[in-house]
Design a protein around this motif. Structure first.
Motif, PDB file in Angstrom:
ATOM      1  N   PRO A 256      53.867  36.038  35.626  1.00 52.44           N
ATOM      2  CA  PRO A 256      53.315  37.376  35.366  1.00 52.44           C
ATOM      3  C   PRO A 256      51.792  37.398  35.218  1.00 52.44           C
ATOM      4  N   ASP A 257      51.125  36.239  35.296  1.00 50.87           N
ATOM      5  CA  ASP A 257      49.670  36.193  35.067  1.00 50.87           C
ATOM      6  C   ASP A 257      48.947  37.241  35.906  1.00 50.87           C
ATOM      7  N   PRO A 258      47.956  37.920  35.310  1.00 46.84           N
ATOM      8  CA  PRO A 258      47.225  38.961  36.053  1.00 46.84           C
ATOM      9  C   PRO A 258      46.424  38.373  37.213  1.00 46.84           C
ATOM     10  N   ILE A 259      46.059  39.241  38.141  1.00 45.97           N
ATOM     11  CA  ILE A 259      45.201  38.818  39.250  1.00 45.97           C
ATOM     12  C   ILE A 259      43.892  39.604  39.158  1.00 45.97           C
ATOM     13  N   PRO A 260      42.805  39.080  39.737  1.00 47.90           N
ATOM     14  CA  PRO A 260      41.512  39.779  39.609  1.00 47.90           C
ATOM     15  C   PRO A 260      41.596  41.223  40.119  1.00 47.90           C
ATOM     16  N   ASP A 261      40.789  42.088  39.485  1.00 44.11           N
ATOM     17  CA  ASP A 261      40.846  43.529  39.756  1.00 44.11           C
ATOM     18  C   ASP A 261      40.672  43.896  41.225  1.00 44.11           C
ATOM     19  N   ASP A 262      39.723  43.205  41.884  1.00 46.90           N
ATOM     20  CA  ASP A 262      39.414  43.657  43.253  1.00 46.90           C
ATOM     21  C   ASP A 262      40.300  43.006  44.313  1.00 46.90           C
ATOM     22  N   THR A 263      41.283  42.201  43.881  1.00 49.71           N
ATOM     23  CA  THR A 263      42.119  41.488  44.853  1.00 49.71           C
ATOM     24  C   THR A 263      42.852  42.438  45.802  1.00 49.71           C
ATOM     25  N   ILE A 264      43.459  43.465  45.228  1.00 50.92           N
ATOM     26  CA  ILE A 264      44.269  44.369  46.051  1.00 50.92           C
ATOM     27  C   ILE A 264      43.387  45.091  47.075  1.00 50.92           C
TER      28      ILE A 264
ATOM     29  N   LYS B 251      40.640  44.034  48.384  1.00 54.66           N
ATOM     30  CA  LYS B 251      40.255  43.090  49.441  1.00 54.66           C
ATOM     31  C   LYS B 251      41.387  42.900  50.436  1.00 54.66           C
ATOM     32  N   VAL B 252      42.611  42.769  49.907  1.00 60.75           N
ATOM     33  CA  VAL B 252      43.782  42.523  50.741  1.00 60.75           C
ATOM     34  C   VAL B 252      44.044  43.727  51.650  1.00 60.75           C
ATOM     35  N   LEU B 253      43.934  44.931  51.083  1.00 61.68           N
ATOM     36  CA  LEU B 253      44.227  46.128  51.873  1.00 61.68           C
ATOM     37  C   LEU B 253      43.121  46.409  52.897  1.00 61.68           C
ATOM     38  N   GLU B 254      41.913  45.988  52.585  1.00 61.21           N
ATOM     39  CA  GLU B 254      40.825  46.109  53.576  1.00 61.21           C
ATOM     40  C   GLU B 254      41.174  45.287  54.821  1.00 61.21           C
ATOM     41  N   VAL B 255      41.664  44.064  54.598  1.00 60.89           N
ATOM     42  CA  VAL B 255      42.064  43.220  55.744  1.00 60.89           C
ATOM     43  C   VAL B 255      43.215  43.886  56.504  1.00 60.89           C
ATOM     44  N   ALA B 256      44.215  44.365  55.763  1.00 60.26           N
ATOM     45  CA  ALA B 256      45.396  44.960  56.407  1.00 60.26           C
ATOM     46  C   ALA B 256      45.008  46.142  57.293  1.00 60.26           C
ATOM     47  N   SER B 257      44.003  46.885  56.867  1.00 64.03           N
ATOM     48  CA  SER B 257      43.647  48.100  57.609  1.00 64.03           C
ATOM     49  C   SER B 257      43.060  47.771  58.978  1.00 64.03           C
ATOM     50  N   TRP B 258      42.756  46.482  59.216  1.00 70.16           N
ATOM     51  CA  TRP B 258      42.215  46.073  60.516  1.00 70.16           C
ATOM     52  C   TRP B 258      43.302  45.586  61.467  1.00 70.16           C
ATOM     53  N   ALA B 259      44.574  45.827  61.117  1.00 68.19           N
ATOM     54  CA  ALA B 259      45.682  45.402  61.989  1.00 68.19           C
ATOM     55  C   ALA B 259      45.643  46.159  63.315  1.00 68.19           C
ATOM     56  N   MET B 260      46.235  45.541  64.345  1.00 67.08           N
ATOM     57  CA  MET B 260      46.376  46.226  65.645  1.00 67.08           C
ATOM     58  C   MET B 260      47.531  47.223  65.543  1.00 67.08           C
ATOM     59  N   SER B 261      47.427  48.331  66.275  1.00 66.55           N
ATOM     60  CA  SER B 261      48.551  49.283  66.345  1.00 66.55           C
ATOM     61  C   SER B 261      48.472  50.042  67.660  1.00 66.55           C
TER      62      SER B 261
ATOM     63  N   HIS C 275      59.697  41.607  40.228  1.00 67.92           N
ATOM     64  CA  HIS C 275      59.060  42.595  39.345  1.00 67.92           C
ATOM     65  C   HIS C 275      58.133  41.904  38.344  1.00 67.92           C
ATOM     66  N   GLN C 276      58.272  40.574  38.213  1.00 70.48           N
ATOM     67  CA  GLN C 276      57.373  39.820  37.316  1.00 70.48           C
ATOM     68  C   GLN C 276      55.983  39.664  37.919  1.00 70.48           C
ATOM     69  N   ALA C 277      55.886  39.793  39.245  1.00 72.16           N
ATOM     70  CA  ALA C 277      54.575  39.655  39.887  1.00 72.16           C
ATOM     71  C   ALA C 277      53.645  40.749  39.352  1.00 72.16           C
ATOM     72  N   PRO C 278      52.342  40.446  39.180  1.00 74.56           N
ATOM     73  CA  PRO C 278      51.448  41.444  38.577  1.00 74.56           C
ATOM     74  C   PRO C 278      51.285  42.708  39.418  1.00 74.56           C
ATOM     75  N   ALA C 279      51.511  42.604  40.729  1.00 76.87           N
ATOM     76  CA  ALA C 279      51.382  43.802  41.578  1.00 76.87           C
ATOM     77  C   ALA C 279      52.355  43.722  42.742  1.00 76.87           C
ATOM     78  N   VAL C 280      52.747  44.914  43.179  1.00 74.53           N
ATOM     79  CA  VAL C 280      53.669  45.029  44.298  1.00 74.53           C
ATOM     80  C   VAL C 280      53.069  46.059  45.260  1.00 74.53           C
TER      81      VAL C 280
END
Ligand SMILES: Cc1cc2nc3c(=O)[nH]c(=O)nc-3n(C[C@H](O)[C@H](O)[C@H](O)COP(=O)(O)O)c2cc1C
Length: 260
Positions: free
Chosen positions: A26-34, A36-46, A115-120
């Motif tokens: 359950p350890d927290p993750i840094p605030d800006d992690t999500i 950063k991750v979603l910025e990468v995802a938004s560059w996916a091909m479609s 559900h134990q993960a800090p974010a979903v």
């Protein structure tokens, strides 16, 4: 950007170190992690750059628990009974549990701990965005979906970005969408494509398993000596299970004793 061997080596290392984890701390993750991750995802091909994705980030413990309980109640129950139709060794690794089926079902329902993960991250798809792409990509009867192809690309980038930040993730397939829509207030027209818990693993790192390239790659034209008959595919499935059942158990730290 000019490519070079160093960039390739980094990419190869990243894809090989990324691994699915099914037990999180359950350890927290840094605030800006999500972000950063979603910025990468938004560059996916479609298809036609229609970008059919939206994301819901859930960190509230009660909501995560509701999502996970819905998963156990609807998804796991459905998949469990479908898997019972198969010969034991051909079942998905999660459902190779011996003994009383009801007890095994209870075990399976209880073991998902994401559900134990800090974010979903819940990945949603908007099929109307396919209107942006060619009509041929959504012709009934053809096995093409620019909607799910685009969503898969964005989802995989999420997994890779998470690995690049030294964290881990799980691909939680959704087969029955309605309960999550109710919990999260998602409009009917949208599709609940995937749930991606992210966080720190509660299991040790392990090596992945992949088919060798000489089995999957053909040069210039299809090499029929590599073609698998239906019987070959079943034989392959047995050998795949032998290789992946221990890897899968390690990903959620299930012991051989627990599986009995
Ligand atoms: C389409 C798809 C469906 C998957 N479904 C699940 C799932 O429901 N639950 C899960 O824990 N992992 C799921 N996975 C993860 C795979 O089991 C995993 O990627 C594969 O075994 C390779 O292991 P690795 O990710 O550790 O390299 C899925 C992956 C994909 C691409």
């Amino acid at each position: 950007m000019a490519g070079n061997n160093e960039t390739y080596d980094m990419l190869l290392k990243l894809v090989k170190t990324r691994m699915s984890v099914r037990k999180f701390r359950p350890d927290p993750i840094p605030d800006d992690t999500i972000d950063k991750v979603l910025e990468v995802a938004s560059w996916a091909m479609s298809g036609a750059n229609s970008q059919p994705w939206e994301f819901i980030v859930v960190t509230d413990p009660d909501t995560k628990k509701q999502l996970r309980d819905a998963y156990s109640e609807y998804n796991t129950d459905f998949i469990f009974w479908m898997e019972q139709q198969r010969e034991y060794k051909l079942r998905h690794p999660s459902y190779q549990v011996r003994g009383d089926p009801q007890e095994s079902l209870r075990f399976n329902k209880a073991k998902a701990n994401w559900h134990q993960a800090p974010a979903v991250i819940v990945v949603l798809g908007d099929g109307r965005r396919q209107w942006g792409t060619v009509m041929g990509a959504h012709t009934f009867g053809r096995d093409q979906s620019h909607l799910t192809d685009g969503l898969a690309n964005a989802s995989f980038l999420i997994h890779l970005a998470i690995a690049s930040l030294g964290l881990t993730s799980e691909w939680v397939s959704i087969h029955i969408q309605e309960p999550y829509k109710r919990i999260l207030g998602i409009p009917d027209l949208l599709m609940v494509y995937l749930i991606i818990p992210i966080g720190h693993p509660d299991v040790p790192a392990r090596e992945g398993v992949r088919r060798p390239l000489n089995e999957t790659v053909h040069r210039e034209r299809y090499d029929m000596s590599k073609y698998m008959s239906n019987e070959d595919v079943i034989r392959y499935l047995y050998s795949l299970r032998e290789a992946t059942v221990p890897v899968h158990s390690a990903s959620r730290a299930v012991t051989v004793e627990e599986k009995k």
